[in-house]
Structure formats: C-alpha cells, structure tokens
Write a protein that holds these residues in place. Structure first.
Motif, mmCIF file in Angstrom:
data_model
loop_
_atom_site.group_PDB
_atom_site.id
_atom_site.type_symbol
_atom_site.label_atom_id
_atom_site.label_comp_id
_atom_site.label_asym_id
_atom_site.label_seq_id
_atom_site.Cartn_x
_atom_site.Cartn_y
_atom_site.Cartn_z
ATOM 1 N N ARG A 19 0.807 -1.237 0.000
ATOM 2 C CA ARG A 19 0.000 0.000 0.000
ATOM 3 C C ARG A 19 0.837 1.282 0.000
ATOM 4 O O ARG A 19 0.310 2.370 0.222
ATOM 5 C CB ARG A 19 -0.988 0.079 1.191
ATOM 6 C CG ARG A 19 -1.878 -1.094 1.395
ATOM 7 C CD ARG A 19 -2.859 -1.325 0.300
ATOM 8 N NE ARG A 19 -3.893 -0.291 0.178
ATOM 9 C CZ ARG A 19 -4.627 -0.110 -0.915
ATOM 10 N NH1 ARG A 19 -4.418 -0.845 -1.980
ATOM 11 N NH2 ARG A 19 -5.549 0.818 -0.945
ATOM 12 N N SER A 20 2.160 1.173 -0.222
ATOM 13 C CA SER A 20 2.961 2.397 -0.232
ATOM 14 C C SER A 20 2.728 3.184 -1.520
ATOM 15 O O SER A 20 3.042 4.374 -1.573
ATOM 16 C CB SER A 20 4.444 2.071 -0.060
ATOM 17 O OG SER A 20 4.872 1.171 -1.051
ATOM 18 N N GLY A 21 2.210 2.528 -2.544
ATOM 19 C CA GLY A 21 1.878 3.249 -3.775
ATOM 20 C C GLY A 21 2.649 2.789 -5.003
ATOM 21 O O GLY A 21 2.669 3.485 -6.018
ATOM 22 N N PHE A 40 -8.691 2.343 -7.032
ATOM 23 C CA PHE A 40 -9.343 1.037 -7.203
ATOM 24 C C PHE A 40 -8.356 -0.066 -7.579
ATOM 25 O O PHE A 40 -8.750 -1.154 -7.934
ATOM 26 C CB PHE A 40 -10.445 1.147 -8.267
ATOM 27 C CG PHE A 40 -11.347 2.315 -8.032
ATOM 28 C CD1 PHE A 40 -12.219 2.311 -6.947
ATOM 29 C CD2 PHE A 40 -11.304 3.440 -8.844
ATOM 30 C CE1 PHE A 40 -13.028 3.401 -6.700
ATOM 31 C CE2 PHE A 40 -12.114 4.539 -8.599
ATOM 32 C CZ PHE A 40 -12.983 4.520 -7.519
ATOM 33 N N LEU A 41 -7.072 0.231 -7.482
ATOM 34 C CA LEU A 41 -6.061 -0.787 -7.807
ATOM 35 C C LEU A 41 -6.031 -1.844 -6.716
ATOM 36 O O LEU A 41 -6.114 -1.533 -5.533
ATOM 37 C CB LEU A 41 -4.664 -0.160 -7.875
ATOM 38 C CG LEU A 41 -4.218 0.482 -9.169
ATOM 39 C CD1 LEU A 41 -2.824 1.051 -8.982
ATOM 40 C CD2 LEU A 41 -4.241 -0.510 -10.299
ATOM 41 N N GLU A 42 -5.872 -3.091 -7.140
ATOM 42 C CA GLU A 42 -5.703 -4.129 -6.134
ATOM 43 C C GLU A 42 -4.270 -4.094 -5.643
ATOM 44 O O GLU A 42 -3.361 -3.821 -6.409
ATOM 45 C CB GLU A 42 -6.004 -5.496 -6.742
ATOM 46 C CG GLU A 42 -7.484 -5.747 -6.812
ATOM 47 C CD GLU A 42 -7.778 -7.155 -7.275
ATOM 48 O OE1 GLU A 42 -6.981 -8.047 -6.957
ATOM 49 O OE2 GLU A 42 -8.795 -7.324 -7.945
ATOM 50 N N ALA A 94 4.590 8.536 3.083
ATOM 51 C CA ALA A 94 4.870 9.606 4.043
ATOM 52 C C ALA A 94 3.646 9.953 4.885
ATOM 53 O O ALA A 94 3.754 10.663 5.890
ATOM 54 C CB ALA A 94 5.359 10.843 3.306
ATOM 55 N N GLN A 95 2.473 9.454 4.474
ATOM 56 C CA GLN A 95 1.259 9.769 5.241
ATOM 57 C C GLN A 95 1.043 8.757 6.361
ATOM 58 O O GLN A 95 0.105 8.864 7.137
ATOM 59 C CB GLN A 95 0.045 9.784 4.313
ATOM 60 C CG GLN A 95 0.077 10.920 3.321
ATOM 61 C CD GLN A 95 -1.233 11.059 2.560
ATOM 62 O OE1 GLN A 95 -2.235 10.447 2.904
ATOM 63 N NE2 GLN A 95 -1.217 11.871 1.522
ATOM 64 N N ASP A 96 1.897 7.756 6.390
ATOM 65 C CA ASP A 96 1.743 6.677 7.363
ATOM 66 C C ASP A 96 2.941 6.704 8.312
ATOM 67 O O ASP A 96 3.922 7.394 8.063
ATOM 68 C CB ASP A 96 1.720 5.358 6.568
ATOM 69 C CG ASP A 96 1.042 4.248 7.338
ATOM 70 O OD1 ASP A 96 0.411 4.542 8.370
ATOM 71 O OD2 ASP A 96 1.152 3.093 6.902
ATOM 72 N N VAL A 128 3.190 12.774 -0.685
ATOM 73 C CA VAL A 128 3.400 14.019 0.049
ATOM 74 C C VAL A 128 2.349 15.078 -0.279
ATOM 75 O O VAL A 128 2.378 16.168 0.285
ATOM 76 C CB VAL A 128 4.818 14.613 -0.157
ATOM 77 C CG1 VAL A 128 5.874 13.754 0.495
ATOM 78 C CG2 VAL A 128 5.132 14.813 -1.633
ATOM 79 N N ASP A 129 1.396 14.737 -1.180
ATOM 80 C CA ASP A 129 0.313 15.691 -1.468
ATOM 81 C C ASP A 129 -0.503 15.995 -0.220
ATOM 82 O O ASP A 129 -1.117 17.046 -0.118
ATOM 83 C CB ASP A 129 -0.584 15.149 -2.597
ATOM 84 C CG ASP A 129 -0.943 13.689 -2.406
ATOM 85 O OD1 ASP A 129 -2.011 13.403 -1.870
ATOM 86 O OD2 ASP A 129 -0.121 12.820 -2.765
ATOM 87 N N GLY A 130 -0.491 15.081 0.748
ATOM 88 C CA GLY A 130 -1.270 15.303 1.965
ATOM 89 C C GLY A 130 -0.518 16.105 3.026
ATOM 90 O O GLY A 130 -1.045 16.372 4.097
HETATM 91 P P1 GDP Z 1 1.097 -0.942 -3.595
HETATM 92 O O1 GDP Z 1 0.518 -2.020 -2.742
HETATM 93 O O2 GDP Z 1 2.429 -0.478 -3.082
HETATM 94 O O3 GDP Z 1 1.174 -1.298 -5.047
HETATM 95 O O4 GDP Z 1 0.146 0.332 -3.416
HETATM 96 P P2 GDP Z 1 -1.001 0.871 -4.400
HETATM 97 O O5 GDP Z 1 -0.408 1.368 -5.660
HETATM 98 O O6 GDP Z 1 -2.077 -0.164 -4.505
HETATM 99 O O7 GDP Z 1 -1.503 2.167 -3.603
HETATM 100 C C1 GDP Z 1 -2.164 2.118 -2.368
HETATM 101 C C2 GDP Z 1 -3.068 3.330 -2.223
HETATM 102 O O8 GDP Z 1 -2.291 4.513 -2.159
HETATM 103 C C3 GDP Z 1 -4.058 3.521 -3.355
HETATM 104 O O9 GDP Z 1 -5.325 3.761 -2.808
HETATM 105 C C4 GDP Z 1 -3.558 4.753 -4.097
HETATM 106 O O10 GDP Z 1 -4.610 5.520 -4.641
HETATM 107 C C5 GDP Z 1 -2.847 5.515 -2.991
HETATM 108 N N1 GDP Z 1 -1.763 6.385 -3.506
HETATM 109 C C6 GDP Z 1 -0.751 6.015 -4.329
HETATM 110 N N2 GDP Z 1 0.046 7.070 -4.603
HETATM 111 C C7 GDP Z 1 -0.468 8.140 -3.926
HETATM 112 C C8 GDP Z 1 -0.087 9.534 -3.798
HETATM 113 O O11 GDP Z 1 0.895 10.023 -4.372
HETATM 114 N N3 GDP Z 1 -0.859 10.305 -2.991
HETATM 115 C C9 GDP Z 1 -1.963 9.810 -2.345
HETATM 116 N N4 GDP Z 1 -2.654 10.670 -1.568
HETATM 117 N N5 GDP Z 1 -2.346 8.531 -2.441
HETATM 118 C C10 GDP Z 1 -1.630 7.689 -3.225
#
Ligand code: GDP
Length: 331
Positions: A19-21, A40-42, A94-96, A128-130
């Motif tokens: 969930r890091s993105g 909505f990405l898994e 960074a939000q966590d 970091v948008d948050g």
């Molecule tokens: P992964 O498990 O590392 O592949 O993580 P995901 O790509 O599935 O992302 C997890 C969540 O973080 C999703 O709900 C995304 O929409 C959210 N997310 C990803 N990048 C950003 C970002 O730059 N800013 C914000 N606010 N949320 C993000």
C-alpha cells in the motif's frame, strides 16, 4: 515466489511496503492511468515484470515487489534480483508511520549492496500531497537522518541514498523518475552538451528531451530547471498526442501518430513560446523561448536538424526500425 531469469537491459526495481503506492506509480507514469483511478487498484501481492521497452525509448523494467517479501525465503534469489539491477527505487508512504518502512529499507539496501555495489538507491518519500510544505521538509530530513544512521550503525556508510518527495497527483513523480532514469543513461553528458550548444546558438531558454510515452525527460541543458516549465512541457506533450490521435492517422493505419513530421508551436500570453519537434518515434524535443527569438525560426530549425542528427548518432542502435511517414498532423 517464482523469479524469472533476467535480460540484459538495465533494470529498475520498485520496492516498498504494501500500500505504499508502487502499483499506482507504475500505472500513472508508464500506463497513463489517471491518479484517481489508482484508488481502485488491487494491492500488489506478486512480482510484476513490466517491460515497457516496446513503447518507450527508455529500456528498463519495473519489478513490483509485494511489501512483505521475505529475504530469508530460499526461493528469493537476491543474486538474480539485485545482480543486473541498475537502480532500486524504494517507496515510503509519508502519510503513514514510516518506522517499519525504514527497517525494510535498511534490510533491502544491505542485502542488495552485498550482491551489487553498483546499484543506485533511490528513496521516494511518497504521497506528500497530503503534507504541508514544512511537514514535507521535516519528513524528508527525518527519513534521511534515520536511514543514514541505520547505514552508519552497520558499517555501510559508503552507501549513498538519494531522496525525492513524490506524489502521483502532481508532476513530482515524473520529475523523480526522470532523475532516476537519467542516472542509467551512459550518454547523458553528451546529450546535455548537445542541448547546451543547441540552446546557446538558437536563443532558447530551456530545452528538454522527452520520452513521449512516459513524459520522463531523459536530458536537459544545464540551466536550472523550474517545476513550472517542466509541467508546461509535459502538458504540451499531452496536447500534441491528443490532437494527433484525433486528427492524425486514420484508425486502420498502423503505427504511431507521433512521427517525423510531428511539430507544434504554442504561444503563451506572457510572451513565451513552446516549441516541440520529433527526434525519433520515442523522443521529442520541447523548448521554451521568448517570442521575439522565435522570429528566427529558420535558424532554430536548422540548429534543430543538426541536434537531431547528433542525437541519432549518439543512440545509433535504436534507430534501425522503420517508421511510417504518411498522414501526419501539424498542430
Ligand atoms: P502498492 O501495494 O504499493 O502497489 O500500493 P497501491 O499502488 O495499490 O496504492 C495504495 C493506495 O495509495 C491507493 O489507494 C492509491 O490511490 C494511494 N496512492 C498512491 N500514490 C499516492 C499519492 O501520491 N498520494 C496519495 N494521496 N495517495 C496515493
């Protein structure tokens, strides 16, 4: 975990906690997904080898790792994974709370460095948008300090980590990826030099060499980069590609709508001109210049042809594939 044997291409590994993105970054940068759709990405739970070399000039792969990968799992072959890898991008949310991420970063870096001392370590302080501007700087300072302290404690003080503040909701993720990719391009100093010569002789303020598909800039001249100029140039590429797709090749024609004759001029109401020209089917040159200097377009075009030729010589190998020339659009 099944690991597939590697190829010769320089590889970028994308790692980080669940969930890091990671998947979002990959989809937004390389697959034109809009940031909102990533909600909505898994979540990633396997290694994804995403080979983008067919559509993009930059030849590299992204391996998206699940957050909880176990390095001590015997099926995790670090020789294969880190051996041929050019850069390791580690994503921290960074939000966590980032303490666990820092532990993981340290573990990953020490493991990777043992296998491959040439690997470049790139840390994306992500989402970091948050965060407020002050909070961003403070978070970067704190993460930088803790990560380097961890390395010092284990005698790995010669390992260099680079840090970037990123978000998929603005251009920072493209800018960070540009820097990561540039470090993997051996021809970079030559390209920068060519761009310097080009802008000095053409009255241009700034020039970027863009990978059109990803909007990563693979080189720019050595004048300072401001984010706004970069964003303008990114937007221009979107406009050109969109207009080309609508008015360009008929649907049944194969090939890209972006071709040798692709060219676009946008005049802004502040006396600035944006000028885009095609370098090859993956690369575009985007320049920013004062309107009065655009009067000498003949000179700019002449210099551009020299630059295109020189760039093609630098990348000789990549230019062997044929391309279609008919049905072009002038925007
Ligand atoms: P992964 O498990 O590392 O592949 O993580 P995901 O790509 O599935 O992302 C997890 C969540 O973080 C999703 O709900 C995304 O929409 C959210 N997310 C990803 N990048 C950003 C970002 O730059 N800013 C914000 N606010 N949320 C993000």
């Amino acid at each position: 975990v099944q690991i597939i044997t590697t190829t010769q291409k320089p590889r970028i590994l994308l790692m980080g906690l669940r969930r890091s993105g990671k998947s979002s970054i990959q989809k937004v940068v390389f697959h034109k997904m809009s940031p909102n759709e990533t909600l909505f990405l898994e979540s990633t739970n396997k290694i994804i080898k995403d080979d983008i070399s067919n559509s993009s000039f930059v030849q590299f792969q992204i391996w998206d790792f699940p957050g909880q990968i176990d390095f001590f799992d015997p099926t995790f072959d670090s020789e294969v994974i880190f051996g041929g890898c050019g850069a390791l991008v580690f994503v921290i949310d960074a939000q966590d709370d980032y303490m666990e991420a820092l532990n993981k970063l340290h573990m990953t870096v020490s493991r990777a460095y043992k296998v491959n001392t040439e690997i470049r370590f790139e840390v994306f302080i992500h989402k970091v948008d948050g965060l407020s501007d002050d909070h961003k700087i403070e978070t970067q300072r704190d993460i930088n300090q803790r990560a380097n302290d961890d390395l010092l404690d284990t005698g790995l003080d010669n390992v260099h980590l680079s840090f970037y503040l990123t978000s998929i909701y603005d251009h920072s993720i493209f800018e960070a990826f540009s820097k990561v990719v540039q470090k993997l391009i051996p021809q970079l100093p030559t390209l920068e030099n060519l761009l310097n010569i080009f802008i000095t002789n053409s009255g241009i303020e700034k020039a970027f060499l863009f990978d059109v598909v990803s909007k990563i800039y693979i080189a720019t001249d050595s004048s300072p980069i401001d984010m706004q100029s970069y964003e303008l140039c990114c937007d221009m590429i979107d406009v050109v590609i969109d207009v080309s797709c609508i008015y360009g090749l008929p649907e049944e024609t194969e090939g890209s709508t972006f071709d040798e004759q692709s060219c676009s001029t946008i005049k802004l109401n502040n006396g600035t001109v944006l000028y885009l020209r095609e370098i090859n089917r993956f690369l575009a040159l985007v320049c920013i210049l004062r309107e009065e200097n655009f009067d000498r377009q003949g000179l700019i075009d002449y210099n551009f042809h020299c630059l295109r030729q020189a760039t093609q010589d630098v990348f000789q190998v990549q230019f062997k594939s044929p391309r279609k020339l008919e049905g072009t659009t002038k925007v």
